[in-house]
Scaffold this motif. Structure first.
Motif, PDB file in Angstrom:
ATOM      1  N   LYS A  20       0.833  -1.209   0.000  1.00 11.96           N
ATOM      2  CA  LYS A  20       0.000   0.000   0.000  1.00 11.96           C
ATOM      3  C   LYS A  20       0.865   1.255   0.000  1.00 11.96           C
ATOM      4  O   LYS A  20       0.580   2.221  -0.701  1.00 11.96           O
ATOM      5  CB  LYS A  20      -0.927   0.012   1.211  1.00 11.96           C
ATOM      6  CG  LYS A  20      -2.055  -0.981   1.125  1.00 11.96           C
ATOM      7  CD  LYS A  20      -2.935  -0.905   2.352  1.00 11.96           C
ATOM      8  CE  LYS A  20      -4.050  -1.930   2.296  1.00 11.96           C
ATOM      9  NZ  LYS A  20      -4.903  -1.882   3.490  1.00 11.96           N
ATOM     10  N   GLN A  21       1.931   1.215   0.797  1.00  3.57           N
ATOM     11  CA  GLN A  21       2.833   2.360   0.885  1.00  3.57           C
ATOM     12  C   GLN A  21       3.484   2.644  -0.471  1.00  3.57           C
ATOM     13  O   GLN A  21       3.595   3.796  -0.885  1.00  3.57           O
ATOM     14  CB  GLN A  21       3.906   2.084   1.944  1.00  3.57           C
ATOM     15  CG  GLN A  21       4.849   3.225   2.205  1.00  3.57           C
ATOM     16  CD  GLN A  21       5.912   2.878   3.246  1.00  3.57           C
ATOM     17  OE1 GLN A  21       6.026   1.734   3.686  1.00  3.57           O
ATOM     18  NE2 GLN A  21       6.684   3.868   3.628  1.00  3.57           N
ATOM     19  N   GLU A  61       9.415   9.079  -0.670  1.00  2.67           N
ATOM     20  CA  GLU A  61       8.483   8.086  -0.123  1.00  2.67           C
ATOM     21  C   GLU A  61       8.656   6.735  -0.813  1.00  2.67           C
ATOM     22  O   GLU A  61       8.505   5.690  -0.168  1.00  2.67           O
ATOM     23  CB  GLU A  61       7.033   8.574  -0.269  1.00  2.67           C
ATOM     24  CG  GLU A  61       6.665   9.633   0.738  1.00  2.67           C
ATOM     25  CD  GLU A  61       5.183   9.974   0.719  1.00  2.67           C
ATOM     26  OE1 GLU A  61       4.365   9.082   0.407  1.00  2.67           O
ATOM     27  OE2 GLU A  61       4.855  11.132   1.011  1.00  2.67           O
ATOM     28  N   LYS A 104       2.271   1.834  -3.481  1.00  3.31           N
ATOM     29  CA  LYS A 104       1.243   2.348  -4.403  1.00  3.31           C
ATOM     30  C   LYS A 104       0.956   3.825  -4.154  1.00  3.31           C
ATOM     31  O   LYS A 104       0.838   4.613  -5.095  1.00  3.31           O
ATOM     32  CB  LYS A 104      -0.041   1.534  -4.269  1.00  3.31           C
ATOM     33  CG  LYS A 104       0.051   0.166  -4.899  1.00  3.31           C
ATOM     34  CD  LYS A 104      -1.262  -0.581  -4.762  1.00  3.31           C
ATOM     35  CE  LYS A 104      -1.181  -1.965  -5.375  1.00  3.31           C
ATOM     36  NZ  LYS A 104      -2.448  -2.703  -5.236  1.00  3.31           N
ATOM     37  N   GLU A 105       0.840   4.192  -2.877  1.00  2.14           N
ATOM     38  CA  GLU A 105       0.575   5.601  -2.548  1.00  2.14           C
ATOM     39  C   GLU A 105       1.734   6.492  -2.975  1.00  2.14           C
ATOM     40  O   GLU A 105       1.529   7.574  -3.528  1.00  2.14           O
ATOM     41  CB  GLU A 105       0.310   5.757  -1.054  1.00  2.14           C
ATOM     42  CG  GLU A 105      -1.024   5.208  -0.597  1.00  2.14           C
ATOM     43  CD  GLU A 105      -1.234   5.310   0.917  1.00  2.14           C
ATOM     44  OE1 GLU A 105      -0.448   6.013   1.583  1.00  2.14           O
ATOM     45  OE2 GLU A 105      -2.187   4.694   1.394  1.00  2.14           O
ATOM     46  N   ALA A 106       2.943   6.040  -2.728  1.00  2.32           N
ATOM     47  CA  ALA A 106       4.124   6.834  -3.079  1.00  2.32           C
ATOM     48  C   ALA A 106       4.238   7.003  -4.587  1.00  2.32           C
ATOM     49  O   ALA A 106       4.560   8.087  -5.081  1.00  2.32           O
ATOM     50  CB  ALA A 106       5.376   6.181  -2.517  1.00  2.32           C
ATOM     51  N   ARG A 107       3.955   5.942  -5.328  1.00  2.00           N
ATOM     52  CA  ARG A 107       4.003   6.032  -6.791  1.00  2.00           C
ATOM     53  C   ARG A 107       2.911   6.955  -7.319  1.00  2.00           C
ATOM     54  O   ARG A 107       3.131   7.695  -8.276  1.00  2.00           O
ATOM     55  CB  ARG A 107       3.869   4.646  -7.404  1.00  2.00           C
ATOM     56  CG  ARG A 107       5.129   3.806  -7.190  1.00  2.00           C
ATOM     57  CD  ARG A 107       5.006   2.437  -7.796  1.00  2.00           C
ATOM     58  NE  ARG A 107       4.955   2.544  -9.248  1.00  2.00           N
ATOM     59  CZ  ARG A 107       4.535   1.573 -10.048  1.00  2.00           C
ATOM     60  NH1 ARG A 107       4.099   0.437  -9.544  1.00  2.00           N
ATOM     61  NH2 ARG A 107       4.541   1.738 -11.354  1.00  2.00           N
ATOM     62  N   GLY A 108       1.743   6.892  -6.678  1.00  2.00           N
ATOM     63  CA  GLY A 108       0.650   7.772  -7.087  1.00  2.00           C
ATOM     64  C   GLY A 108       0.986   9.236  -6.898  1.00  2.00           C
ATOM     65  O   GLY A 108       0.636  10.086  -7.718  1.00  2.00           O
ATOM     66  N   LYS A 109       1.668   9.537  -5.808  1.00  2.00           N
ATOM     67  CA  LYS A 109       2.075  10.916  -5.542  1.00  2.00           C
ATOM     68  C   LYS A 109       3.290  11.321  -6.372  1.00  2.00           C
ATOM     69  O   LYS A 109       3.538  12.509  -6.575  1.00  2.00           O
ATOM     70  CB  LYS A 109       2.447  11.081  -4.059  1.00  2.00           C
ATOM     71  CG  LYS A 109       1.298  10.965  -3.097  1.00  2.00           C
ATOM     72  CD  LYS A 109       1.830  11.115  -1.680  1.00  2.00           C
ATOM     73  CE  LYS A 109       0.776  10.887  -0.634  1.00  2.00           C
ATOM     74  NZ  LYS A 109       1.347  10.974   0.730  1.00  2.00           N
ATOM     75  N   ASP A 158       6.290  10.862  -5.317  1.00  2.00           N
ATOM     76  CA  ASP A 158       7.274  11.327  -4.335  1.00  2.00           C
ATOM     77  C   ASP A 158       8.414  10.309  -4.243  1.00  2.00           C
ATOM     78  O   ASP A 158       8.238   9.201  -3.748  1.00  2.00           O
ATOM     79  CB  ASP A 158       6.596  11.496  -2.971  1.00  2.00           C
ATOM     80  CG  ASP A 158       7.489  12.140  -1.944  1.00  2.00           C
ATOM     81  OD1 ASP A 158       8.724  12.132  -2.124  1.00  2.00           O
ATOM     82  OD2 ASP A 158       6.951  12.640  -0.939  1.00  2.00           O
TER      83      ASP A 158
END
Length: 79
Positions: free
Chosen positions: A31-32, A44, A34-39, A41
């Motif tokens: 999850k971490q 992250e 996926k979120e980092a790739r989405g942003k 960043d």
């Protein structure tokens, strides 16, 4: 030189809980990432990759400890 080993749970329930904790950690890392790739960043993403390495290492240590316990039991039975 004495080895400092993390004690592996001897009961089946303890082993299942240990594996479950590693699986939950892996899910959290996914999850971490996926979120980092989405942003987008990069910092992250690096943090998530390092966390993933820690989870993989945890799995490897757990598997090794389980094998060592199994080998000790096999040797004890052979005597």
């Amino acid at each position: 030189m004495a080895k400092n080993k993390k004690k592996l749970p001897k009961s089946k329930a303890g082993k299942i809980i240990s594996v479950g904790m590693q699986v939950v950690g892996a899910i959290g890392v996914i999850k971490q990432i996926k979120e980092a790739r989405g942003k987008g960043d990069k910092l992250e993403i690096v943090d998530a990759v390092i966390s993933a390495a820690a989870v993989v290492t945890g799995f490897a240590l757990l598997i090794r400890a389980m094998r060592e316990v199994e080998e000790e039991l096999t040797e004890a039975d052979a005597l």
